[in-house]
Design a protein around this motif. Structure first.
Motif, PDB file in Angstrom:
ATOM      1  N   GLY A 160       8.791  -6.179  -6.132  1.00  0.00           N
ATOM      2  CA  GLY A 160       9.089  -4.811  -5.731  1.00  0.00           C
ATOM      3  C   GLY A 160       7.991  -3.856  -6.139  1.00  0.00           C
ATOM      4  O   GLY A 160       6.821  -4.216  -6.239  1.00  0.00           O
ATOM      5  N   SER A 183       5.278  -6.602   2.713  1.00  0.00           N
ATOM      6  CA  SER A 183       6.613  -7.061   3.074  1.00  0.00           C
ATOM      7  C   SER A 183       7.035  -6.404   4.384  1.00  0.00           C
ATOM      8  O   SER A 183       6.842  -5.202   4.579  1.00  0.00           O
ATOM      9  CB  SER A 183       7.618  -6.721   1.971  1.00  0.00           C
ATOM     10  OG  SER A 183       8.937  -6.963   2.421  1.00  0.00           O
ATOM     11  N   ASP A 186      10.738  -4.458   3.350  1.00  0.00           N
ATOM     12  CA  ASP A 186      10.849  -3.390   2.353  1.00  0.00           C
ATOM     13  C   ASP A 186       9.472  -2.752   2.171  1.00  0.00           C
ATOM     14  O   ASP A 186       8.547  -3.410   1.673  1.00  0.00           O
ATOM     15  CB  ASP A 186      11.355  -3.964   1.024  1.00  0.00           C
ATOM     16  CG  ASP A 186      11.548  -2.901  -0.042  1.00  0.00           C
ATOM     17  OD1 ASP A 186      11.102  -1.754   0.157  1.00  0.00           O
ATOM     18  OD2 ASP A 186      12.133  -3.210  -1.088  1.00  0.00           O
ATOM     19  N   ALA A 189       7.847  -3.153  -1.228  1.00  0.00           N
ATOM     20  CA  ALA A 189       7.713  -4.506  -1.775  1.00  0.00           C
ATOM     21  C   ALA A 189       6.374  -5.132  -1.384  1.00  0.00           C
ATOM     22  O   ALA A 189       5.740  -4.749  -0.399  1.00  0.00           O
ATOM     23  CB  ALA A 189       8.856  -5.385  -1.299  1.00  0.00           C
TER      24      ALA A 189
END
Length: 203
Positions: A160, A183, A186, A189
């Motif tokens: 994250g 990512s 997200d 992320a």
């Protein structure tokens, strides 16, 4: 700099296996906490798609290990996408390990091996790629990587917003080459692919 993740080729068999896994995960989640209730309603994106994007970052052959596999995220998703690859799932919670055994049998993933024990007690063959999702900081995961990875193995770790902090902290004890990938599920992320891992004291 973050790199884009390569796209996977369409695969009807993979989609069928993932749909069956999704159904089992939701059914078992009613009695065992495999994923949080808050994210269960968005399971396809938050969990399955999030795990699936790891697959293109794996080396083309060799055994794969998922540490602290829990409900099989990302280990079962990887095995469903790569059904001929040897995949080792390490999970100390006996109920979650039972779920993983059920899934591997239902999806006919004969190359999946479940290790119902703590990571520190696990004995694995040389691993080409190691992954772990929401398990521990990079520094700790590199310790496991150094133990299990084959000579040219890589650690592929979804992280994250603390990814860069964890890398900085880990660099005081470890030498490694880090690649960063954006990512798709997200925006905060990052997926890290770490190679050439060795303890700083061995340099």
């Amino acid at each position: 700099m973050k790199h884009p993740i390569p796209e996977l080729e369409p695969d009807a068999g993979r989609n069928t296996r993932l749909a069956a896994y999704r159904d089992l995960l939701l059914r078992w989640n009613a009695t065992i906490n495999l994923v949080s209730a808050k994210t269960a309603d968005d399971i396809d994106r938050r969990h399955i798609a999030d795990s699936l994007q790891i697959v293109p970052l794996l080396p083309p052959d060799g055994a794969i290990a998922d540490l602290g596999s829990g409900g099989g995220l990302p280990g079962i998703v990887i095995a469903a996408a790569l059904p001929e690859r040897e995949v080792h799932l390490v999970e100390s919670d006996r109920r979650k390990a039972a779920f993983l055994i059920e899934v591997a049998g239902t999806l006919k993933l004969s190359h999946v091996k479940i290790h119902a024990q703590r990571i520190e007690q696990a004995t694995l063959p040389p691993i080409a790629a190691l992954t772990a999702r929401a398990l521990a900081p990079v520094d700790v995961l590199l310790g496991f990587s150094a133990r299990f990875l084959a000579q040219d193995g890589v650690a592929v770790l979804p992280k994250g917003r603390t990814a860069e902090q964890e890398l900085t902290s880990a660099s005081t004890r470890w030498h490694f080459t880090a690649e960063r990938f954006e990512s798709r599920t997200d925006p905060e992320a990052t997926i890290l692919r770490l190679s050439e891992i060795r303890r700083a004291s061995d340099a």
